[in-house]
Design a protein around this motif. Structure first.
Motif, mmCIF file in Angstrom:
data_model
loop_
_atom_site.group_PDB
_atom_site.id
_atom_site.type_symbol
_atom_site.label_atom_id
_atom_site.label_comp_id
_atom_site.label_asym_id
_atom_site.label_seq_id
_atom_site.Cartn_x
_atom_site.Cartn_y
_atom_site.Cartn_z
ATOM 1 N N VAL A 216 -31.313 -22.037 -54.651
ATOM 2 C CA VAL A 216 -31.718 -22.429 -53.304
ATOM 3 C C VAL A 216 -32.243 -21.201 -52.566
ATOM 4 N N ASP A 217 -33.162 -21.439 -51.659
ATOM 5 C CA ASP A 217 -33.766 -20.382 -50.851
ATOM 6 C C ASP A 217 -33.853 -20.924 -49.427
ATOM 7 N N THR A 218 -33.051 -20.363 -48.513
ATOM 8 C CA THR A 218 -32.920 -20.936 -47.178
ATOM 9 C C THR A 218 -33.441 -19.996 -46.099
ATOM 10 N N PRO A 219 -33.963 -20.544 -45.003
ATOM 11 C CA PRO A 219 -34.331 -19.697 -43.858
ATOM 12 C C PRO A 219 -33.094 -19.301 -43.080
ATOM 13 N N ASN A 220 -33.073 -18.090 -42.585
ATOM 14 C CA ASN A 220 -31.941 -17.599 -41.803
ATOM 15 C C ASN A 220 -32.202 -17.887 -40.325
ATOM 16 N N ILE A 221 -32.096 -19.187 -39.980
ATOM 17 C CA ILE A 221 -32.448 -19.614 -38.633
ATOM 18 C C ILE A 221 -31.438 -20.632 -38.115
ATOM 19 N N ASN A 222 -31.473 -20.856 -36.809
ATOM 20 C CA ASN A 222 -30.706 -21.918 -36.174
ATOM 21 C C ASN A 222 -31.575 -23.164 -36.016
ATOM 22 N N SER A 235 -36.767 -22.874 -57.762
ATOM 23 C CA SER A 235 -36.566 -22.345 -59.110
ATOM 24 C C SER A 235 -36.215 -20.865 -59.040
ATOM 25 N N ILE A 236 -35.589 -20.377 -60.100
ATOM 26 C CA ILE A 236 -35.318 -18.940 -60.177
ATOM 27 C C ILE A 236 -36.629 -18.166 -60.204
ATOM 28 N N ASP A 237 -37.625 -18.695 -60.889
ATOM 29 C CA ASP A 237 -38.929 -18.030 -60.925
ATOM 30 C C ASP A 237 -39.469 -17.791 -59.512
ATOM 31 N N ALA A 238 -39.320 -18.792 -58.649
ATOM 32 C CA ALA A 238 -39.838 -18.659 -57.286
ATOM 33 C C ALA A 238 -39.088 -17.572 -56.520
ATOM 34 N N ILE A 239 -37.769 -17.502 -56.710
ATOM 35 C CA ILE A 239 -36.995 -16.456 -56.035
ATOM 36 C C ILE A 239 -37.360 -15.085 -56.582
ATOM 37 N N LYS A 241 -40.238 -14.211 -57.683
ATOM 38 C CA LYS A 241 -41.545 -13.866 -57.119
ATOM 39 C C LYS A 241 -41.402 -13.308 -55.713
ATOM 40 N N ASN A 242 -40.476 -13.867 -54.945
ATOM 41 C CA ASN A 242 -40.309 -13.441 -53.551
ATOM 42 C C ASN A 242 -39.507 -12.149 -53.407
ATOM 43 N N THR A 243 -38.644 -11.859 -54.368
ATOM 44 C CA THR A 243 -37.757 -10.695 -54.250
ATOM 45 C C THR A 243 -38.148 -9.522 -55.140
ATOM 46 N N GLY A 244 -38.860 -9.793 -56.237
ATOM 47 C CA GLY A 244 -39.145 -8.754 -57.224
ATOM 48 C C GLY A 244 -38.005 -8.514 -58.190
ATOM 49 N N TYR A 245 -36.935 -9.318 -58.120
ATOM 50 C CA TYR A 245 -35.779 -9.143 -58.992
ATOM 51 C C TYR A 245 -35.991 -9.867 -60.321
ATOM 52 N N ASN A 246 -35.169 -9.500 -61.279
ATOM 53 C CA ASN A 246 -35.230 -10.103 -62.618
ATOM 54 C C ASN A 246 -33.852 -10.676 -62.931
ATOM 55 N N PHE A 247 -33.683 -11.960 -62.674
ATOM 56 C CA PHE A 247 -32.398 -12.615 -62.878
ATOM 57 C C PHE A 247 -32.212 -13.033 -64.334
ATOM 58 N N LEU A 248 -30.965 -13.178 -64.730
ATOM 59 C CA LEU A 248 -30.599 -13.637 -66.089
ATOM 60 C C LEU A 248 -31.243 -12.761 -67.152
ATOM 61 N N SER A 249 -31.333 -11.476 -66.867
ATOM 62 C CA SER A 249 -32.080 -10.575 -67.747
ATOM 63 C C SER A 249 -31.380 -10.301 -69.074
ATOM 64 N N ASN A 250 -30.109 -10.689 -69.203
ATOM 65 C CA ASN A 250 -29.422 -10.508 -70.480
ATOM 66 C C ASN A 250 -29.721 -11.619 -71.483
#
Length: 278
Positions: A216-222, A235-239, A241-250
Motif C-alpha cells: 500500500v502507498d498512502t498520502p500523509n494527509i487529513n 505493487s512493490i514495483d510501483a513503490i 519506482k517512487n523510492t529507488g529502493y530494492n525490496f525482496l532483494s534476497n
C-alpha cells in the motif's frame, strides 16, 4: 544509484538460496538479522548518515539524520511477538545514535498538528514490556497526519495482526518518501507518502509465486479517515519506482520480478475485535 537487480543478486542467489521448484526457501542464517530476512532495501549501513542502519532485537531500520525520521523500518511478525503487555507510551530519544547527531525528542512534535506515528506499531510488540517500549524510540517515529494514523493506517495495522493470529508468518517493511515541510524548527521532515509492504507466508521465510504480498502507498494527509486501506493497494514495483529502493532483494531475480509486479488482493480472514494500539 542502485545496481540492476539481476546483475547484483544473481550470484548471491546461485550460492545462497535453495531452490525447490518455484519455491525459494531462505534459511535462518541467510540474514544476520531475522528482520532483514528478505533483504536490505536501501543497502543501509553505518557509513551514510542519511541511510544509517540501526539493528535492534525488535526491528531494523534505515535512519535519516538530516530528516530526523526513518527512511524505512523492517520487522518480522508472528504470534510469538503478540501478547498482553501494556502500552509503554514512553516516547523518548534514541541514545544509540552517534553522540554528535541531533536526537529527536517527543517535544519536537508538540503543537505540530501531526501524530507521533509509529512505523512498527506498539501492538506488534506486545509480548513483553521491553519489546513494546522499543517501539517508542523516536527513530521509529514520523510526523503522521491524524486521519492517516488513526484511520485507514490503524485498520491496516490491525489487519496485519489478524493475519499473524491466523498463523501467518509476516515480514513487513514500512517507510516514507517525499517531503511536504518540516516541524521542530526544521529538524524533522514531514513525509508526503507512507508505504507498507507485507509478505505473508505459511511457513517461516519461504516464498513462491503464489505467496500473498500486500503493498500500500498512502498520502500523509487529513480528510479521509474513513477510507478503506484497500483503496491504496499497489505493487512493490510501483513503490520501488517512487523510492529507488530494492525490496525482496534476497530472492532470485526471476521470482522477485514476478511477485513484485502484482497488485495484491486482500487475504480473507475473520476479523477479531481489538482496540488499536499504534
Amino acid at each position: 544509484m542502485f545496481v540492476s537487480k539481476k546483475l547484483l543478486f544473481l550470484p548471491i542467489a546461485l550460492l545462497l538460496i535453495l531452490t525447490v521448484g518455484c519455491t525459494i526457501l531462505l534459511p535462518r542464517q541467510f540474514a544476520s538479522n531475522p528482520h532483514l530476512a528478505f533483504g536490505n532495501p536501501s543497502n543501509a549501513s553505518n557509513i551514510d548518515p542519511n541511510n544509517y542502519l540501526i539493528e535492534k532485537p525488535q526491528y531494523v531500520l534505515s535512519y535519516n539524520r538530516d530528516k530526523g525520521i526513518p527512511n524505512w523500518v523492517s520487522w518480522e511478525l508472528n504470534q510469538s511477538w503478540l501478547g498482553e503487555a501494556p502500552r509503554s507510551n514512553n516516547f523518548r530519544p534514541d541514545d544509540t545514535l552517534p553522540e554528535d547527531w541531533y536526537r529527536v525528542t517527543p517535544n519536537d512534535y508538540t503543537r505540530s498538528g501531526f501524530d507521533k506515528g509509529h512505523m512498527i506499531p506498539s501492538a506488534d510488540r506486545s509480548n513483553n514490556p521491553d519489546n513494546n517500549a522499543a517501539t517508542f524510540l523516536m527513530t521509529n517515529i514520523i510526523p503522521q497526519a491524524p486521519d492517516n494514523n488513526q484511520g485507514y493506517w490503524a485498520r491496516l495495522e490491525d489487519y496485519e495482526r489478524t493475519l499473524a493470529n491466523e498463523g501467518y508468518e509476516l515480514h513487513i517493511i514500512s517507510g516514507v518518501y517525499g517531503q511536504k515541510g518540516t516541524i521542530a524548527r526544521g529538524k524533522v521532515s514531514i513525509p508526503a507518502r507512507i508505504f507498507k509492504i507485507i509478505v505473508a507466508t505459511t511457513s517461516e521465510r519461504s516464498i513462491n509465486d503464489s505467496t500473498k504480498i500486500i503493498a500500500v502507498d498512502t498520502p500523509n494527509i487529513n480528510g479521509n479517515r474513513e477510507t478503506n486501506w484497500t483503496e491504496f493497494l499497489t505493487s512493490i514495483d510501483a513503490i520501488e519506482k517512487n523510492t529507488g529502493y530494492n525490496f525482496l532483494s534476497n530472492l532470485s531475480p526471476s521470482l522477485q520480478n514476478l511477485v513484485e509486479s502484482k497488485v495484491a488482493s486482500v487475504i480473507e480472514v475473520k476479523p477479531k475485535s481489538s482496540s488499536h494500539k499504534n
